[in-house]
Write an enzyme that holds these catalytic residues in place. Structure first.
Site, PDB file in Angstrom:
ATOM      1  N   GLU A   1     -66.526  -6.224  10.191  1.00 63.37           N
ATOM      2  CA  GLU A   1     -65.431  -5.692   9.376  1.00 63.37           C
ATOM      3  C   GLU A   1     -65.975  -4.502   8.607  1.00 63.37           C
ATOM      4  O   GLU A   1     -66.663  -4.650   7.594  1.00 63.37           O
ATOM      5  CB  GLU A   1     -64.908  -6.776   8.428  1.00 63.37           C
ATOM      6  CG  GLU A   1     -64.314  -7.983   9.119  1.00 63.37           C
ATOM      7  CD  GLU A   1     -63.082  -7.660   9.934  1.00 63.37           C
ATOM      8  OE1 GLU A   1     -62.451  -6.603   9.679  1.00 63.37           O
ATOM      9  OE2 GLU A   1     -62.740  -8.446  10.826  1.00 63.37           O
TER      10      GLU A   1
ATOM     11  N   CYS B   1     -61.777  -1.555   1.075  1.00 70.03           N
ATOM     12  CA  CYS B   1     -62.011  -0.960   2.398  1.00 70.03           C
ATOM     13  C   CYS B   1     -60.724  -0.508   3.080  1.00 70.03           C
ATOM     14  O   CYS B   1     -60.767   0.361   3.952  1.00 70.03           O
ATOM     15  CB  CYS B   1     -62.757  -1.940   3.296  1.00 70.03           C
ATOM     16  SG  CYS B   1     -61.889  -3.496   3.574  1.00 70.03           S
TER      17      CYS B   1
END
Length: 466
Positions: free
Chosen positions: A210, A244
């Protein structure tokens, strides 16, 4: 001496003995994780305030409640998720049963980041527990308050023969990665993601990465600038921009930029006051190193809104940059802070071309009153996730996966996707031991007649038999 050897051996022995496989054990551990969240809510909020100056509101909605919801979902659905999944037979296998069994991989390593130190540690942990694995958790050493609670308090709730929290910085993580794991989930930067993937490749260990990236946000001429500004402001400066999936830059025409700037200023003032430094709802940068990096990015383009900073508090005001060039540092790295560059383009086609010549982002956002514009962005680009007239509120939906594509990562989790990620999908076929006469056509010597018969049998799927 290897500091991890005894811990990893203990966990492997527990998995080999089958401790984590029964549904009852998985349920007990998920219930224990739920108690950890409930019993230590104030302690966890205080840790997040210490690390990131997070308000109780941000801590609850982005960390504690999401983790609790993930546990509750797994507890409600665990037995259904664990069931064998029937597969379709053909005539050649009609007397047998075909199915997919969801098996745990074994020993799982979860390496978590500092920006959401509870969410991004515990949410994948839920999936790994539900799937029946033993787990090593490696929280970030940068979020020291959360790391301390995870290391000292969480193990009191979980079975320590099956779960462990290990500590350390990059050097210790490197040594940890020298060991063989059965699955690794890493959340962090693409640079470190490559290091993790290289280490995993030595053992042929599967990974979920990720990662981050530059998340575009296209604002169409046909929009209400204040509505867009409200939504972009909240999602850009939430957690002080250290997210993010936050919008990393805005693309719009020069005309829309001039309408958007006063609307952004208005939203920032309403959300954080005339002096955002004193707002209880605006966090701080995680450490001095990141503060210095972000302060250097403030020299890119021209500051249109904000730009103030205070190193002693690791404070950077909600900032908007204009007249930014694509080659400048602020457009070459993920910002991960409260800075929003606005770049101007000629329109939709130019914006799409700009997005598509860069690495695929983790998230992409489009704002327009014209549904066709949003659909064009969705159809002509690629990203890990997409928001039309919305920011990353979709992360609250366990029905949607979180995951990147290309440079922004591989694999996915959240909800059932987490269970699937941490489960090996084992193809199974059970056939009767007798009735061998029916198998004779498939054995040599072959004839044209048997070839036709087998070809016909292979081409017809039948109903599932279990």
């Amino acid at each position: 001496m290897d500091p991890f050897e005894d811990t990893l051996r203990r966990l492997r022995e527990a998995f080999g003995a089958g401790r984590t496989r029964p549904a009852e054990f998985r349920t007990e551990q998920l219930q224990a994780l739920s108690r950890f969240l409930q019993d230590n809510r104030k302690l966890l909020q205080d840790a997040l305030a210490q690390d990131l100056h997070k308000s109780a509101f941000e801590s609850d909605i982005s960390e504690l409640i999401m983790c609790q919801n993930e546990v509750d979902l797994a507890l409600r659905n665990l037995h259904t998720w664990m069931k064998d999944e029937p597969a379709t037979n053909n005539l050649l296998t009609k007397l047998g049963s075909a199915f997919i069994r969801k098996e745990p991989y074994g020993l799982v390593l979860i390496i978590a980041p500092w920006n959401y130190p509870l969410n991004l540690t515990l949410m994948p942990l839920v999936g790994a527990i539900a799937a029946g694995n033993c787990v090593v958790l490696k929280p970030s050493e940068m979020s020291k308050g959360a790391e301390k609670v995870l290391a000292e308090v969480l193990p009191r709730y979980l079975d320590q023969s099956c779960f462990a929290v290990v500590l350390g910085g990059p050097e210790e993580t490197g040594r940890l990665l020298e060991h063989k794991f059965d699955y690794i989930l890493f959340t962090g930067s693409p640079r470190v993601g490559k290091i993790v993937m290289t280490a995993a490749a030595k053992h042929l260990t599967p990974v979920t990465l990720e990662l981050g990236g530059k998340n575009p946000c296209y604002v169409d001429d046909n929009c209400d600038p204040q509505t867009v500004a409200n939504r972009v402001t909240w999602f850009r400066y939430f957690n002080t921009g250290q997210t993010c999936v936050a919008p990393d830059y805005v693309l719009c025409t020069p005309e829309t930029r001039e309408r958007l700037l006063p609307a952004l200023q208005s939203a920032i003032t309403r959300f954080y006051g005339e002096d955002p430094r004193s707002s209880p709802d605006l966090g701080r940068i995680i450490n001095q190193k990141h503060f210095q990096r972000l302060q250097a990015l403030l020299r890119c383009g021209r500051v249109a809104i904000g730009g103030q900073s205070d190193e002693s508090q690791r404070y950077i005001a909600p900032t908007v940059l204009v007249d930014v060039q694509e080659a400048e540092p602020v457009m070459q790295e993920e910002i991960f802070g409260p800075i929003l560059p606005i770049l101007t383009v000629g329109g939709l086609d130019e914006a799409i071309a700009f997005i598509n010549r860069r690495e695929k982002p983790l998230a992409l956002y489009a704002f327009s009153n014209n549904n066709q514009v949003v659909k064009q962005l969705l159809e002509r680009t690629s990203s890990g996730s997409f928001g039309g007239n919305e920011g990353f509120i979709y992360l609250t939906l366990s029905s949607l996966p979180l995951g990147g594509v290309g440079h922004s990562g591989m694999g996915k989790y959240h909800g059932k996707f987490s269970f699937e990620t941490f489960s090996h999908h084992r193809a199974c076929m059970l056939a009767p031991p007798g009735l061998e006469k029916l198998n004779e056509p498939r054995y040599p010597p072959y004839s044209e007649r048997t070839q036709q018969l087998i070809s016909w049998a292979l081409s017809f799927p039948t109903c599932t038999l279990l």
